[in-house]
Design an enzyme around this catalytic site. Sequence first.
Site, PDB file in Angstrom:
ATOM      1  N   THR A  27       3.183 -12.432   2.921  1.00 58.90           N
ATOM      2  CA  THR A  27       2.336 -13.096   1.937  1.00 58.90           C
ATOM      3  C   THR A  27       3.107 -14.305   1.400  1.00 58.90           C
ATOM      4  OG1 THR A  27       0.894 -12.743   0.028  1.00 58.90           O
ATOM      5  CG2 THR A  27       3.054 -11.634  -0.040  1.00 58.90           C
ATOM      6  N   LYS A  71       1.952   2.104  -5.073  1.00 58.10           N
ATOM      7  CA  LYS A  71       2.530   1.548  -6.305  1.00 58.10           C
ATOM      8  C   LYS A  71       1.616   1.791  -7.496  1.00 58.10           C
ATOM      9  CE  LYS A  71       2.545  -2.451  -4.327  1.00 58.10           C
ATOM     10  NZ  LYS A  71       2.150  -2.078  -2.973  1.00 58.10           N
ATOM     11  N   GLY A  72       0.290   1.608  -7.269  1.00 61.75           N
ATOM     12  CA  GLY A  72      -0.672   1.788  -8.363  1.00 61.75           C
ATOM     13  C   GLY A  72      -0.581   3.182  -8.937  1.00 61.75           C
ATOM     14  N   GLN A  98       2.091  -6.041  -3.192  1.00 67.76           N
ATOM     15  CA  GLN A  98       2.553  -6.117  -1.792  1.00 67.76           C
ATOM     16  C   GLN A  98       3.854  -5.315  -1.641  1.00 67.76           C
ATOM     17  OE1 GLN A  98       1.561  -9.477  -3.336  1.00 67.76           O
ATOM     18  NE2 GLN A  98      -0.384  -8.551  -2.839  1.00 67.76           N
ATOM     19  N   ASP A 135       0.815  -1.226   0.000  1.00 70.32           N
ATOM     20  CA  ASP A 135       0.000   0.000   0.000  1.00 70.32           C
ATOM     21  C   ASP A 135       0.840   1.263   0.000  1.00 70.32           C
ATOM     22  OD1 ASP A 135      -2.200  -1.679   0.102  1.00 70.32           O
ATOM     23  OD2 ASP A 135      -2.331  -1.593   2.289  1.00 70.32           O
ATOM     24  N   LEU A 183       3.461  12.357   0.855  1.00 71.27           N
ATOM     25  CA  LEU A 183       4.188  13.358   1.648  1.00 71.27           C
ATOM     26  C   LEU A 183       3.197  14.329   2.280  1.00 71.27           C
ATOM     27  CD1 LEU A 183       7.026  14.298   2.489  1.00 71.27           C
ATOM     28  CD2 LEU A 183       7.012  15.844   0.532  1.00 71.27           C
ATOM     29  N   ASN A 206      -5.157 -10.250  -3.603  1.00 74.80           N
ATOM     30  CA  ASN A 206      -4.867  -9.663  -2.293  1.00 74.80           C
ATOM     31  C   ASN A 206      -4.412  -8.207  -2.477  1.00 74.80           C
ATOM     32  OD1 ASN A 206      -2.517 -10.601  -3.569  1.00 74.80           O
ATOM     33  ND2 ASN A 206      -1.501 -11.265  -1.705  1.00 74.80           N
ATOM     34  N   ALA A 207      -3.874  -7.912  -3.659  1.00 72.71           N
ATOM     35  CA  ALA A 207      -3.434  -6.543  -3.947  1.00 72.71           C
ATOM     36  C   ALA A 207      -4.640  -5.632  -4.138  1.00 72.71           C
ATOM     37  CB  ALA A 207      -2.587  -6.539  -5.219  1.00 72.71           C
ATOM     38  N   GLY A 208      -4.466  -4.381  -3.772  1.00 67.42           N
ATOM     39  CA  GLY A 208      -5.475  -3.356  -4.044  1.00 67.42           C
ATOM     40  C   GLY A 208      -4.721  -2.101  -4.405  1.00 67.42           C
ATOM     41  N   HIS A 209      -4.703  -1.761  -5.686  1.00 69.82           N
ATOM     42  CA  HIS A 209      -3.918  -0.623  -6.158  1.00 69.82           C
ATOM     43  C   HIS A 209      -4.878   0.481  -6.591  1.00 69.82           C
ATOM     44  CE1 HIS A 209      -0.287  -3.444  -7.174  1.00 69.82           C
ATOM     45  NE2 HIS A 209      -0.654  -3.491  -5.912  1.00 69.82           N
ATOM     46  N   GLY A 230      -0.449  13.885  -3.447  1.00 72.52           N
ATOM     47  CA  GLY A 230      -1.889  13.685  -3.462  1.00 72.52           C
ATOM     48  C   GLY A 230      -2.173  12.432  -4.268  1.00 72.52           C
ATOM     49  N   GLY A 280     -10.797  -2.920   3.269  1.00 71.66           N
ATOM     50  CA  GLY A 280     -11.386  -1.802   4.013  1.00 71.66           C
ATOM     51  C   GLY A 280     -10.888  -1.717   5.451  1.00 71.66           C
ATOM     52  N   SER A 316       5.153  12.302  -4.341  1.00 70.64           N
ATOM     53  CA  SER A 316       3.717  12.386  -4.601  1.00 70.64           C
ATOM     54  C   SER A 316       3.059  13.167  -3.463  1.00 70.64           C
ATOM     55  CB  SER A 316       3.161  10.964  -4.706  1.00 70.64           C
ATOM     56  OG  SER A 316       1.764  10.990  -4.754  1.00 70.64           O
TER      57      SER A 316
HETATM   58  P1  GDP Z   1      -0.682   0.291  -3.548  1.00 67.12           P
HETATM   59  O1  GDP Z   1      -1.286  -0.978  -3.092  1.00 67.12           O
HETATM   60  O2  GDP Z   1       0.787   0.354  -3.289  1.00 67.12           O
HETATM   61  O3  GDP Z   1      -1.004   0.614  -4.980  1.00 67.12           O
HETATM   62  O4  GDP Z   1      -1.332   1.434  -2.661  1.00 67.12           O
HETATM   63  P2  GDP Z   1      -2.894   1.579  -2.259  1.00 67.12           P
HETATM   64  O5  GDP Z   1      -3.639   2.096  -3.424  1.00 67.12           O
HETATM   65  O6  GDP Z   1      -3.387   0.351  -1.593  1.00 67.12           O
HETATM   66  O7  GDP Z   1      -2.775   2.635  -1.103  1.00 67.12           O
HETATM   67  C1  GDP Z   1      -2.221   3.886  -1.309  1.00 67.12           C
HETATM   68  C2  GDP Z   1      -3.273   4.927  -0.930  1.00 67.12           C
HETATM   69  O8  GDP Z   1      -2.666   6.189  -0.931  1.00 67.12           O
HETATM   70  C3  GDP Z   1      -4.410   5.014  -1.945  1.00 67.12           C
HETATM   71  O9  GDP Z   1      -5.576   5.410  -1.279  1.00 67.12           O
HETATM   72  C4  GDP Z   1      -3.927   6.102  -2.899  1.00 67.12           C
HETATM   73  O10 GDP Z   1      -5.003   6.737  -3.578  1.00 67.12           O
HETATM   74  C5  GDP Z   1      -3.283   7.016  -1.921  1.00 67.12           C
HETATM   75  N1  GDP Z   1      -2.177   7.825  -2.426  1.00 67.12           N
HETATM   76  C6  GDP Z   1      -1.120   7.477  -3.189  1.00 67.12           C
HETATM   77  N2  GDP Z   1      -0.231   8.498  -3.257  1.00 67.12           N
HETATM   78  C7  GDP Z   1      -0.758   9.493  -2.516  1.00 67.12           C
HETATM   79  C8  GDP Z   1      -0.296  10.785  -2.144  1.00 67.12           C
HETATM   80  O11 GDP Z   1       0.789  11.222  -2.496  1.00 67.12           O
HETATM   81  N3  GDP Z   1      -1.110  11.518  -1.316  1.00 67.12           N
HETATM   82  C9  GDP Z   1      -2.309  11.077  -0.896  1.00 67.12           C
HETATM   83  N4  GDP Z   1      -3.049  11.869  -0.124  1.00 67.12           N
HETATM   84  N5  GDP Z   1      -2.770   9.860  -1.209  1.00 67.12           N
HETATM   85  C10 GDP Z   1      -1.989   9.082  -1.988  1.00 67.12           C
HETATM   86  P1  IMO Z   2      -0.803  -4.189  -2.247  1.00 65.43           P
HETATM   87  O1  IMO Z   2      -0.355  -4.770  -3.558  1.00 65.43           O
HETATM   88  C1  IMO Z   2      -0.889  -4.513   2.083  1.00 65.43           C
HETATM   89  C2  IMO Z   2      -0.933  -8.558   3.770  1.00 65.43           C
HETATM   90  C3  IMO Z   2      -2.165  -9.005   4.500  1.00 65.43           C
HETATM   91  C4  IMO Z   2      -1.530  -9.929   5.514  1.00 65.43           C
HETATM   92  C5  IMO Z   2      -0.408 -10.588   4.724  1.00 65.43           C
HETATM   93  C6  IMO Z   2      -0.770 -11.939   4.125  1.00 65.43           C
HETATM   94  O2  IMO Z   2      -2.098  -3.485  -2.306  1.00 65.43           O
HETATM   95  O3  IMO Z   2       0.290  -3.398  -1.622  1.00 65.43           O
HETATM   96  P2  IMO Z   2      -2.307 -12.649   2.078  1.00 65.43           P
HETATM   97  O4  IMO Z   2      -3.757 -12.405   1.798  1.00 65.43           O
HETATM   98  O5  IMO Z   2      -1.404 -12.141   1.032  1.00 65.43           O
HETATM   99  O6  IMO Z   2      -2.020 -14.090   2.405  1.00 65.43           O
HETATM  100  O7  IMO Z   2      -2.010 -11.829   3.434  1.00 65.43           O
HETATM  101  O8  IMO Z   2      -0.104  -9.693   3.660  1.00 65.43           O
HETATM  102  N1  IMO Z   2      -1.164  -8.071   2.386  1.00 65.43           N
HETATM  103  C7  IMO Z   2      -1.098  -6.786   2.015  1.00 65.43           C
HETATM  104  N2  IMO Z   2      -0.923  -5.665   2.756  1.00 65.43           N
HETATM  105  N3  IMO Z   2      -0.979  -4.416   0.742  1.00 65.43           N
HETATM  106  C8  IMO Z   2      -1.128  -5.526  -0.015  1.00 65.43           C
HETATM  107  O9  IMO Z   2      -1.095  -5.504  -1.351  1.00 65.43           O
HETATM  108  C9  IMO Z   2      -1.235  -6.772   0.621  1.00 65.43           C
HETATM  109  N4  IMO Z   2      -1.408  -8.041   0.191  1.00 65.43           N
HETATM  110  C10 IMO Z   2      -1.342  -8.822   1.274  1.00 65.43           C
HETATM  111  O10 IMO Z   2      -2.828  -7.924   5.110  1.00 65.43           O
HETATM  112  O11 IMO Z   2      -0.930  -9.179   6.544  1.00 65.43           O
HETATM  113 MG    MG Z   3      -2.807  -1.631  -1.825  1.00 62.76          MG
END
Ligand code: GDP
Ligand code: IMO
Ligand code: MG
Length: 445
Positions: free
Chosen positions: A238, A16-17, A223, A13, A330, A38-41, A413, A300, A411
């Site tokens: 993971t 990366k997305g 991840q 999290d 930041l 498991n990823a959420g980007h 925002g 969530g 970044s």
């Molecule tokens: P990922 O799994 O690495 O792609 O990251 P996620 O999308 O799960 O979580 C990153 C969160 O930070 C998301 O809600 C993005 O929309 C948000 N985000 C990413 N870069 C920024 C930033 O520079 N500022 C703010 N406020 N939100 C950001």
């Molecule tokens: P992105 O790509 C954050 C965490 C889970 C748990 C551990 C193992 O969005 O960064 P799993 O379901 O993979 O067996 O869970 O890894 N986890 C993540 N935490 N971002 C992710 O993906 C994750 N994918 C798995 O919360 O602690």
């Molecule tokens: Mg994520």
Amino acid sequence: MSNTIIVGAQWGDEGKGKVVDFLTNSADVVIRAQGGNNAGHTVICDGKKYILHLLPSGILWPGKTCVIGNGVALDPIGLVSEIETLERQGITVRSEQLLISDRAHLTLPYHRELDGLREHSRGDQKIGTTRRGIGPTYADKAHRTGFRMADTLDTAWFVPALHQRIAESNEILAAAGMPLVDPAVVETVLAALTRLRPHVTNTMAFLHEAIAEGSTLLFEGAQGTFLDIDHGTYPFVTSSNTTAGGACTGSGVPPNRIDRVIAVAKAYTTRVGTGPFPTENEDLGDHFHAMGREFGATTGRERRCGWLDLVLLRHAAMINGVDALAVTNLDGLDQIDPVRICAHYELDGKRVELPPATIAELERAVPVYETLPGWNTDISSCRSWEELPEAARRYITRIEALLRVPVSLVSVGADRNQTILRDPRWNTLEVPSIRVRPEERPALA
Ligand code: GDP
Ligand code: IMO
Ligand code: MG
């Protein structure tokens, strides 16, 4: 004509997305090589929010090819539902735009149930998985009992084999008093596989042809480094290699075709799920949650929050061969004064610069902080390095100095345009590797 791996430097999290979406403009092909849904980007562009789980973030750019590589744990039902969600948001996914490896292992409904069972049986030692069946899918792969995309084409063999696996899983689930998998789900699996069939191909051959033609490849890690099955905070990890090497094994693109590695890190640290977190700070978490930030994109769940931890980033820089860092969120520190960076740990009276191996040691490690002045300014509308307040710039340059890795992107925002490129050459992904030589790294204790 250069290939870049993007990895998460923390516990996932990191944003990366967002970074991959931003860099896709300069790429031709975007590849996911490990992990599953498991990823959420999260990607936000023109005010519209997209959350991608299995689809590479490049899917939002027309004219780019996206690849789901052999190393991905592919949930066919999940992927079809993700494609449908995107289509409802106005993004069409044409067959030539999304290529799925014929070697990708399938995550099937019983994997999810078995994930739940394993978590349940760990009691208070549970990992806090996303319950997407990731561990059981990779376990089947390692046990050599998994199903790969190509295997499903022979339905005369696949359908009875799938029924057999469901029956075996149901025996395990029944013995533990857990809900069973309805064998009727086989029809849903087959329908999803039929829907995905036009996308399935030999993606390794495609990627090698793309390289030969001079295409630019962007690998989207899922991840983060500390969730890596080998390099992470085992067992609270993971089940895939989330670090740079995973991009090669999970795609069939060899290491000598990779030109650079960019690691993405938040300006602070977050973690979902259980496991050690030396710089965790509840006040920071309360602050972010009150702002509506730091809730998981897949489940969530509230993310645990803490200060930036350079012990982790130092390790991430080493094992990923990081050429440059992208620092996101930041703006999250806008109202925090002072700000802290953990430069090293004290462990049993000794200074430690790299993470120790065991959970017990990580739990005993005491972070030692450097304190820097905050900037107390909304930076979300800054679009250049010069526009950032001096204290924000000092925070970034201190990270660079401690890590000896340049921060090439900042970044401020979530939106695609809330991005500052320190070095505009990174926009083209064409800069020669500026790899930091080991002798330039800080001395280790
Ligand atoms: P990922 O799994 O690495 O792609 O990251 P996620 O999308 O799960 O979580 C990153 C969160 O930070 C998301 O809600 C993005 O929309 C948000 N985000 C990413 N870069 C920024 C930033 O520079 N500022 C703010 N406020 N939100 C950001
Ligand atoms: P992105 O790509 C954050 C965490 C889970 C748990 C551990 C193992 O969005 O960064 P799993 O379901 O993979 O067996 O869970 O890894 N986890 C993540 N935490 N971002 C992710 O993906 C994750 N994918 C798995 O919360 O602690
Ligand atoms: Mg994520």
